[in-house]
Design an enzyme around this catalytic site. Structure first.
Site, PDB file in Angstrom:
ATOM      1  N   CYS A 176       3.657   8.712   0.284  1.00 47.36           N
ATOM      2  CA  CYS A 176       4.035   7.726   1.466  1.00 47.36           C
ATOM      3  C   CYS A 176       4.233   6.288   0.807  1.00 47.36           C
ATOM      4  CB  CYS A 176       2.901   7.852   2.655  1.00 47.36           C
ATOM      5  SG  CYS A 176       3.522   6.762   3.872  1.00 47.36           S
ATOM      6  N   CYS A 235       1.742  -0.816  15.585  1.00 47.16           N
ATOM      7  CA  CYS A 235       1.727  -0.582  14.136  1.00 47.16           C
ATOM      8  C   CYS A 235       1.141  -1.871  13.349  1.00 47.16           C
ATOM      9  CB  CYS A 235       3.218  -0.670  13.696  1.00 47.16           C
ATOM     10  SG  CYS A 235       3.310  -0.306  11.837  1.00 47.16           S
ATOM     11  N   CYS A 251       6.789  -6.075   7.878  1.00 46.61           N
ATOM     12  CA  CYS A 251       7.684  -5.561   8.690  1.00 46.61           C
ATOM     13  C   CYS A 251       8.161  -6.552   9.750  1.00 46.61           C
ATOM     14  CB  CYS A 251       7.271  -4.239   9.097  1.00 46.61           C
ATOM     15  SG  CYS A 251       8.830  -3.601  10.140  1.00 46.61           S
ATOM     16  N   CYS A 288      -0.345   3.550   8.482  1.00 45.66           N
ATOM     17  CA  CYS A 288       0.523   2.432   8.089  1.00 45.66           C
ATOM     18  C   CYS A 288      -0.045   0.925   8.167  1.00 45.66           C
ATOM     19  CB  CYS A 288       1.689   2.528   9.222  1.00 45.66           C
ATOM     20  SG  CYS A 288       3.276   1.766   8.575  1.00 45.66           S
ATOM     21  N   CYS A 347       6.674  -3.377  16.332  1.00 48.37           N
ATOM     22  CA  CYS A 347       6.148  -2.431  17.027  1.00 48.37           C
ATOM     23  C   CYS A 347       4.655  -2.790  17.394  1.00 48.37           C
ATOM     24  CB  CYS A 347       6.249  -0.987  16.587  1.00 48.37           C
ATOM     25  SG  CYS A 347       7.886  -0.689  16.032  1.00 48.37           S
ATOM     26  N   GLU A 361       0.774  -1.242  -0.017  1.00 48.44           N
ATOM     27  CA  GLU A 361       0.001  -0.029  -0.057  1.00 48.44           C
ATOM     28  C   GLU A 361       0.795   1.325   0.001  1.00 48.44           C
ATOM     29  OE1 GLU A 361      -1.664  -1.571   3.870  1.00 48.44           O
ATOM     30  OE2 GLU A 361      -1.601   0.776   4.270  1.00 48.44           O
TER      31      GLU A 361
HETATM   32  N1  SAH Z   1       9.525   1.573   9.677  1.00 52.05           N
HETATM   33  C1  SAH Z   1       9.585   3.033   9.927  1.00 52.05           C
HETATM   34  C2  SAH Z   1       8.531   3.546   9.163  1.00 52.05           C
HETATM   35  C3  SAH Z   1       7.120   3.173   9.927  1.00 52.05           C
HETATM   36  S1  SAH Z   1       5.624   3.975   9.657  1.00 52.05           S
HETATM   37  C4  SAH Z   1       9.708   3.654  11.167  1.00 52.05           C
HETATM   38  O1  SAH Z   1       9.395   2.829  12.478  1.00 52.05           O
HETATM   39  O2  SAH Z   1       9.997   4.608  11.294  1.00 52.05           O
HETATM   40  C5  SAH Z   1       5.823   5.727   9.802  1.00 52.05           C
HETATM   41  C6  SAH Z   1       5.634   6.086  11.353  1.00 52.05           C
HETATM   42  O3  SAH Z   1       4.259   5.511  11.736  1.00 52.05           O
HETATM   43  C7  SAH Z   1       6.381   5.679  12.384  1.00 52.05           C
HETATM   44  O4  SAH Z   1       6.881   6.690  13.389  1.00 52.05           O
HETATM   45  C8  SAH Z   1       5.612   4.578  13.135  1.00 52.05           C
HETATM   46  O5  SAH Z   1       5.902   4.422  14.521  1.00 52.05           O
HETATM   47  C9  SAH Z   1       4.146   5.206  13.097  1.00 52.05           C
HETATM   48  N2  SAH Z   1       2.945   4.467  13.492  1.00 52.05           N
HETATM   49  C10 SAH Z   1       2.963   3.097  13.117  1.00 52.05           C
HETATM   50  N3  SAH Z   1       1.565   2.770  13.428  1.00 52.05           N
HETATM   51  C11 SAH Z   1       0.942   3.663  13.953  1.00 52.05           C
HETATM   52  C12 SAH Z   1      -0.311   4.110  14.625  1.00 52.05           C
HETATM   53  N4  SAH Z   1      -1.048   2.981  14.716  1.00 52.05           N
HETATM   54  N5  SAH Z   1      -0.586   5.141  15.042  1.00 52.05           N
HETATM   55  C13 SAH Z   1       0.211   6.337  14.937  1.00 52.05           C
HETATM   56  N6  SAH Z   1       1.653   6.316  14.245  1.00 52.05           N
HETATM   57  C14 SAH Z   1       1.821   5.010  13.898  1.00 52.05           C
END
Ligand code: SAH
Length: 347
Positions: free
Chosen positions: A106, A120, A113, A334, A117, A93
């Site tokens: 984006c 996420c 991944c 994301c 986390c 996506e």
């Molecule tokens: N792997 C990379 C890119 C991830 S997505 C990273 O970790 O930075 C980009 C951002 O969205 C990251 O800061 C991630 O922590 C955040 N993110 C992921 N899921 C989220 C959610 N449910 N609510 C808010 N931010 C989120």
């Protein structure tokens, strides 16, 4: 050896390739421009090549295009979410956002991944595979062709950890930046990472001035460890030192992403510690209200708390903004849409 995907080659790789197959070196620029600027669908469309040359290239490789599988248009703002179908049946996506200064995409760097986390959606089924450079570039071109626009900004904030797919991401950066192709300024590219420290040093040494964004989410290592497994490997202090190095090398201000999660990282104590650790670092804080997923919903912090974070950070001379929620009606966070829909389509 498998067939070559020509979209994956940099110009520097194409030049010796053409020489090896007994062709002139300048063909490299032509092929690269037709793929990355004109977005041709196949070698047949490269009319400056003779039929013989096209046949020769066809016998060795091909141009790979990804297909738009679904598009979701937000009714609230101009955000559009795309699901793309890869040739092996995987789905990825991307999100397109419209800002005052133009279009920003984006993009995803992996199918899934493996960073784990908690909050996420992208990581819930692990990492299926890395995307190759062409699959990253194709997300941009497919959106541009679908809407007849030019994308002027790219953020690596879709599914995947870009620094966990380092070589392909770097090659993609070379390709998307090249003046014979899309010609996108490095300054308009932001790479977001959960904090793979050694790779931050490597990136700093590449000499490419993209913006580095760190998913910090807590100023305390012990809290961070409970929501981001990578925090068990690298401490906040190590991340901040790597950021200082990155700034020294690139002169680019660092972005700190801080997703506010109620009861986890939104207290006065968190705020004070955040100010303390960021003082003196040339950075900007991006506060993101949590976009809840079904496995993780701490709840969103109150508006007053968000405002307090902004106010206190600014008071300490740390610039801070709240990320506008975009495309809230189309699961723009994301990895959410890909999961809700279908992870895979069998051809
Ligand atoms: N792997 C990379 C890119 C991830 S997505 C990273 O970790 O930075 C980009 C951002 O969205 C990251 O800061 C991630 O922590 C955040 N993110 C992921 N899921 C989220 C959610 N449910 N609510 C808010 N931010 C989120």
């Amino acid at each position: 050896m498998g067939r070559i995907i020509f979209n994956n080659m940099t110009i520097e790789e194409m030049k010796p390739f053409f020489c090896e197959i007994g062709e002139k070196e300048f063909r490299a620029e032509q092929l690269f421009t037709f793929i990355h600027k004109n977005h041709v669908n196949s070698l047949e469309d490269i009319t400056v090549f003779s039929k013989d040359l096209r046949d020769k290239l066809n016998s060795i490789g091909e141009i790979d295009r990804i297909r738009v599988y679904r598009r979701f248009d937000s009714k609230i703002d101009d955000t559009k979410k795309y699901l793309f179908l890869l040739r092996d049946g995987n789905i990825i996506e991307s999100v397109l956002m419209k800002y005052k200064y133009g279009y920003s995409a984006c993009i995803s760097t992996q199918v899934g991944c493996r960073m784990g986390c908690l909050f996420c959606a992208s990581t819930k089924e692990g990492c299926i595979r890395n995307l190759n450079p062409s699959e990253m570039a194709e997300q941009i071109y497919a959106i541009e062709d679908d809407l007849g626009i030019r994308i002027g900004n790219i953020v690596f904030m879709g599914s995947g950890e870009p620094l966990d797919n380092y070589d392909n991401v770097l090659k993609f950066l070379n390709i998307i930046h090249h003046e014979k192709g899309h010609n996108l300024s490095y300054r308009n590219i932001t790479l977001s990472t959960c904090g793979l420290v050694p790779k931050i040093y490597d990136l700093a040494d590449e000499g490419i001035p993209i913006t580095l964004s760190i998913s910090l989410h807590s100023p305390f290592d012990d809290i961070r460890k409970t929501i981001m497994p990578i925090a068990k490997v690298y401490s906040i202090e190590e991340i901040i030192n790597a950021c200082r190095y990155y700034f020294k090398k690139t002169n680019r201000r660092i972005t700190m992403e801080y997703t506010l999660m109620k009861g986890i990282n939104d207290s006065i104590r968190d705020l004070e510690e955040l100010v303390r650790i960021l003082k003196g670092l040339n950075c900007h804080v991006n506060l993101i209200p949590l976009n809840p997923i079904k496995e993780f919903d701490s709840g969103k912090p109150k508006d007053a708390i968000i405002e307090l974070f902004v106010k206190e950070l600014k008071k300490a001379n740390i610039s801070a903004t709240v990320r506008r929620e975009m495309g809230a009606d189309i699961n723009a966070a994301c990895g959410q849409l890909r999961r809700r829909f279908a992870n895979r389509v069998d051809n």
